[in-house]
Enzyme design. Structure first.
Site, PDB file in Angstrom:
ATOM      1  N   GLY A  46       0.834  -1.195   0.000  1.00 12.08           N
ATOM      2  CA  GLY A  46       0.000   0.000   0.000  1.00 12.08           C
ATOM      3  C   GLY A  46       0.864   1.238   0.000  1.00 12.08           C
ATOM      4  N   GLY A  48       0.654   5.770   0.782  1.00  4.67           N
ATOM      5  CA  GLY A  48      -0.123   6.896   1.290  1.00  4.67           C
ATOM      6  C   GLY A  48       0.744   8.125   1.406  1.00  4.67           C
ATOM      7  N   GLY A  49       0.230   9.170   2.075  1.00  5.15           N
ATOM      8  CA  GLY A  49       0.910  10.450   2.146  1.00  5.15           C
ATOM      9  C   GLY A  49       2.224  10.403   2.887  1.00  5.15           C
ATOM     10  N   MET A  50       2.378   9.460   3.853  1.00  5.35           N
ATOM     11  CA  MET A  50       3.613   9.406   4.640  1.00  5.35           C
ATOM     12  C   MET A  50       4.642   8.456   4.053  1.00  5.35           C
ATOM     13  SD  MET A  50       2.144   9.427   8.505  1.00  5.35           S
ATOM     14  CE  MET A  50       3.718   8.832   9.102  1.00  5.35           C
ATOM     15  N   GLY A  51       4.237   7.573   3.175  1.00  4.77           N
ATOM     16  CA  GLY A  51       5.196   6.637   2.621  1.00  4.77           C
ATOM     17  C   GLY A  51       4.519   5.447   1.989  1.00  4.77           C
ATOM     18  N   VAL A  53       4.224   0.923   2.008  1.00  7.04           N
ATOM     19  CA  VAL A  53       4.345  -0.265   2.847  1.00  7.04           C
ATOM     20  C   VAL A  53       4.617  -1.480   1.951  1.00  7.04           C
ATOM     21  CG1 VAL A  53       3.225  -1.739   4.539  1.00  7.04           C
ATOM     22  CG2 VAL A  53       2.775   0.716   4.546  1.00  7.04           C
ATOM     23  N   LYS A  68       7.399  -0.176   6.437  1.00  8.31           N
ATOM     24  CA  LYS A  68       6.884   1.114   5.957  1.00  8.31           C
ATOM     25  C   LYS A  68       8.060   2.042   5.712  1.00  8.31           C
ATOM     26  CE  LYS A  68       3.073   3.080   7.224  1.00  8.31           C
ATOM     27  NZ  LYS A  68       1.989   3.779   7.973  1.00  8.31           N
ATOM     28  N   ASP A 160      -8.066   6.262  14.057  1.00  6.33           N
ATOM     29  CA  ASP A 160      -8.457   5.928  12.683  1.00  6.33           C
ATOM     30  C   ASP A 160      -8.996   4.504  12.598  1.00  6.33           C
ATOM     31  OD1 ASP A 160      -8.873   6.583  10.054  1.00  6.33           O
ATOM     32  OD2 ASP A 160      -6.884   5.980   9.386  1.00  6.33           O
TER      33      ASP A 160
END
Length: 784
Positions: A46, A48-51, A53, A68, A160
């Site tokens: 996957g 996303g905005g932070m990095g 995985v 990650k 979350d």
């Protein structure tokens, strides 16, 4: 982390710009690469905005982990906070929590490793079977509660909880992922989380506690048991505003066979106020176990054969758990010398409105930029992740819009594109531009194509009319009506022109205290023409809502406003109107929230700003009142005198009243100047009440019974009588105000000039009448 990869072997990561951003990590061929000399990458799980995985083999321990890789552009402060969150997350040891192992570094990029969970997200299960029976769902909820209790005891709030972050192994084990990292708050001060599952306190920026996790759990339980989210909407902002405005829906209505005790647990978790929710995750788990036993259901988790209904899992990019919604600002476009400023402003406005409807994207309100316009610096100042910068120029017979998307964290330009259209098609650009930006941000594409005026001259008149309409002064409003009329004559079929004409005609009738049949007939015909032509748009309903409010039909106004917001969730004007209705009806917190949302979407909405000033005056918070008045934009330097005079009499400051009177006498161009001078004279005892009331009565006859103008004038007369303590006259006028349709319960309860009337005989009867009307309006808003 989930064991369901998006690709195996050679994997190209969308949006990757090469090796420069990620040390020596080559993203085109993941399998076999080694991180920090120890972790051999297997597949992308996957991003996303932070990095991103990956699944990886730990060569030292010969086991698979989830790795990650954090984006190297994250600031030092952000990385320090992640380090602290990881240290905190390592304190959580529980079979239902995915463990966090270590934080490391590879070629200048940080990474962290976590337990690899050989299962799939509950979200995938729901894709195959959207609604789970209670005997399969409740044991999952209990396992999530057990995980949350362990985290809360360790001082970690997840923030979350959602089906994507709950993994189910084939053996039946349930694991909650991304503790610690999901709790991370980005530098925009966003509370984290996924909009559909956010608690009200996350939406409003309030304190996040363990009850915040229980609210998200309640949303997830509702979704799993009914097959739908409790507050479905077309956009994130619409969903968030619904949960702030509406009570939780009845889960039994959506799942009639559900045991009532289970339904009560879901309802308790969805309580709007955090203290009203259960005290702990343990309490929820115990209540679930008791409810299952009462319903003669085994609380043990069912086997994978019954729970997962084994099928090949869907192939999709599973987002990295805890990734917050993207945030974005649109800078004012640089317009060529041959482009009128109002054309570029209108295009920016339409693009912001269109982008605001994208799911997973939060768009800043219209932004003013002074001096240097370095997008990265502006983005940091606005605390957003991305900035859209653009220019609008004429090339021969066509217009060219050039746009670029800048990643604020890294400063890199991640996307750019040029769009060319004929001048009369300039307002059609928002749709394709929004879809292109959505693609660059890997969001669900959206962007409704606008049915703009087809005649070039009509389009120019329409844009000029909109510019004058937003200035709000009586001369500008009159000019807007004239320009809309001219545009409508050239393009009578345009719903955008017809809606604008209706709105401007309604505003003109109010600011001029003129409810002549010509103005309102024009407004109604234009709004109905727009609605017949484009019932899918929000503007016609908003026009009808404003018309209904001015003509005294507040319940119909509420219904039209609700229809407008349903079709245009990012409409600042619709949020403003709903905020005003709710505020006057006595729902102060909901109304204030709407008004602030409207100003966030469009800072030009002066009516919303002055409503907040009025609320500060009602609260007796004169410091806040003065601050709001002083902070108004330059174009609002001439404040509405009706507001200033009224609030000054409420405040009772002789020096302020004397200064206002002097300024009024020095400015002969103020509309209704003599009326305001008379009001000040009555207040300080220099003029008798009776002749002033008689003069206002003349205006009442011109306003028309039951109209918004008449209601305003009657409220003004009540205040005058209250100021000089003529209680009999004040109560008589209050009766007239109630009969004319006044529903301003906030004014009745909090106006300082009326407080002494609350104990008078007859006041309770009038208040009950106004309360009943206010309740009907609120019911219309909530019921739609």
């Amino acid at each position: 982390m989930s064991g369901t990869p998006t690709e195996i072997g050679d994997t190209q990561v969308p949006g990757a710009r090469g090796t420069g951003d990620w040390g020596d990590l080559e993203l085109r061929g993941i399998r076999g690469q080694v991180i920090a000399g120890r972790y051999e990458l297997l597949a992308l799980l996957g991003r996303g905005g932070m990095g991103m995985v990956f699944s990886a083999r730990d060569r030292e321990l010969d086991e698979v982990v989830a790795l990650k890789m954090l984006h190297p552009s994250l600031s030092c402060g952000t990385q320090d906070r992640i380090r602290r969150e990881v240290k905190l997350a390592r304190r959580i040891t529980h079979r239902n929590v995915a463990r966090t192992f270590e934080l490391g570094e590879h070629q200048g990029s940080r990474f962290l490793t976590m337990e690899f969970v050989d299962g799939e997200p509950l979200a995938n299960v729901l894709e195959r079977q959207p609604r789970l029976p209670v005997e399969r769902a409740a044991p999952i909820f209990i396992a999530v509660c057990d995980a949350l209790e362990a985290a809360h005891e360790a001082g970690v709030v997840h923030r979350d909880i959602k089906p994507d972050n709950v993994l189910v192994e084939p053996r039946g084990r349930v694991v909650v992922t991304d503790f610690g990292v999901a709790a991370f708050k980005d530098e925009s001060q966003d509370g984290g989380g996924t909009p559909a599952y956010m608690a009200p306190e996350q939406v409003t920026g309030g304190e996040v506690t363990l009850q915040t996790d229980l609210y998200a759990l309640g949303v997830m339980m509702f979704e799993v048991l009914t097959g739908a989210l409790p507050w479905p909407a077309d956009s994130a902002i619409a969903s968030m505003m619904r949960r702030l405005d509406e009570p939780p829906p009845d889960v039994l209505a959506a799942a009639p066979g559900l045991p009532p005790a289970i339904a009560a647990i879901v309802a308790g978790c969805l309580a709007r106020e955090a203290p009203a929710r259960p005290a702990s995750a343990r309490a929820v788990a115990e209540a679930l176990r008791a409810a299952l036993l009462e319903a003669d259901i085994d609380p043990a988790l069912p086997s994978s054969s019954t729970l997962l209904a084994i099928q090949a899992p869907s192939r999709r990019d599973t987002p990295v758990a805890g990734t917050p919604a993207r945030t974005l600002a649109v800078l004012p476009f640089v317009a060529g010398p041959e482009i009128d400023g109002y054309v570029a402003d209108a295009l920016v406005e339409d693009l912001i409105d269109s982008l605001s409807a994208l799911k997973g994207l939060r768009v800043r309100a219209r932004t003013r930029v002074d001096g240097e316009r370095d997008p990265q610096e502006v983005g940091r100042a606005l605390a957003v992740g991305f900035v859209v910068d653009g220019s609008l120029r004429r090339l021969g017979p066509r217009l060219r819009l050039g746009l670029r998307l800048v990643d604020v964290a890294s400063g890199f330009q991640t996307w750019s594109e040029r769009f060319e259209v004929a001048p009369e098609q300039v307002l059609t650009l928002a749709g394709p531009a929004t879809r292109a930006i959505a693609g660059a941000l890997t969001l669900d594409e959206h962007g409704q194509d606008r049915e703009a005026p087809t005649d070039p001259a009509a389009l120019d008149l329409y844009l000029r009319a909109r510019h004058h309409y937003h200035l709000f002064t009586p001369p500008d409003t009159l000019r807007a009506v004239e320009l809309f009329h001219e545009a409508a004559a050239l393009d009578p079929e345009s719903p955008m022109i017809a809606s604008g004409l209706s709105m401007a005609a309604v505003r003109l009738s109010f600011v001029q205290m003129d409810t002549s049949s010509a103005l309102l007939t024009t407004a109604r015909a234009a709004a109905e023409r727009a609605l017949a032509r484009a019932p899918q748009l929000g503007e016609p309903y908003l026009a009808l809502a404003n018309l209904s409010l001015v003509t005294g039909d507040q319940v119909t106004a509420a219904r039209h406003a609700r229809n407008a917001i349903a079709r245009a969730p990012s409409s600042a004007d619709a949020h403003e109107l709903l905020g005003r209705l709710l505020l006057e009806a006595g729902h102060v917190e909901d109304g204030e929230r709407r008004l602030r949302a409207a100003l966030e979407l469009d800072p030009r909405l002066s009516v919303a700003r002055w409503e907040l000033v009025r609320l500060a005056a009602f609260d007796g918070d004169w410091d806040r009142h003065d601050r709001l008045v002083a902070d108004r934009p330059d174009r609002e330097r001439r404040a509405p005198w009706a507001v200033l005079v009224r609030f000054a009499t409420w405040r009772g400051d002789p020096a302020l009243l004397a200064r206002l009177e002097a300024e009024l006498r020095d400015d002969p161009d103020v509309q209704f100047r003599e009326l305001y001078l008379a009001l000040l004279g009555v207040y300080d005892g220099r003029m008798p009440l009776a002749p002033v009331l008689a003069a206002v009565d003349l205006e009442l006859g011109r306003a028309g019974h039951g109209t918004r103008q008449q209601q305003f004038l009657l409220q003004l007369m009540v205040e005058l009588a209250g100021a000089v303590k003529d209680d009999a006259t004040a109560l008589n006028l209050l009766d007239r105000a109630a009969a004319a349709g006044v529903f301003d319960l906030l004014w009745l309860d909090r106006c300082p000039l009326l407080l002494h009337l609350h104990q008078e005989p007859g006041f309770a009867r009038v208040r009950a009448q106004i309360q009943s009307r206010a309740d009907a309006i609120v019911d219309a808003i909530w019921s739609g």
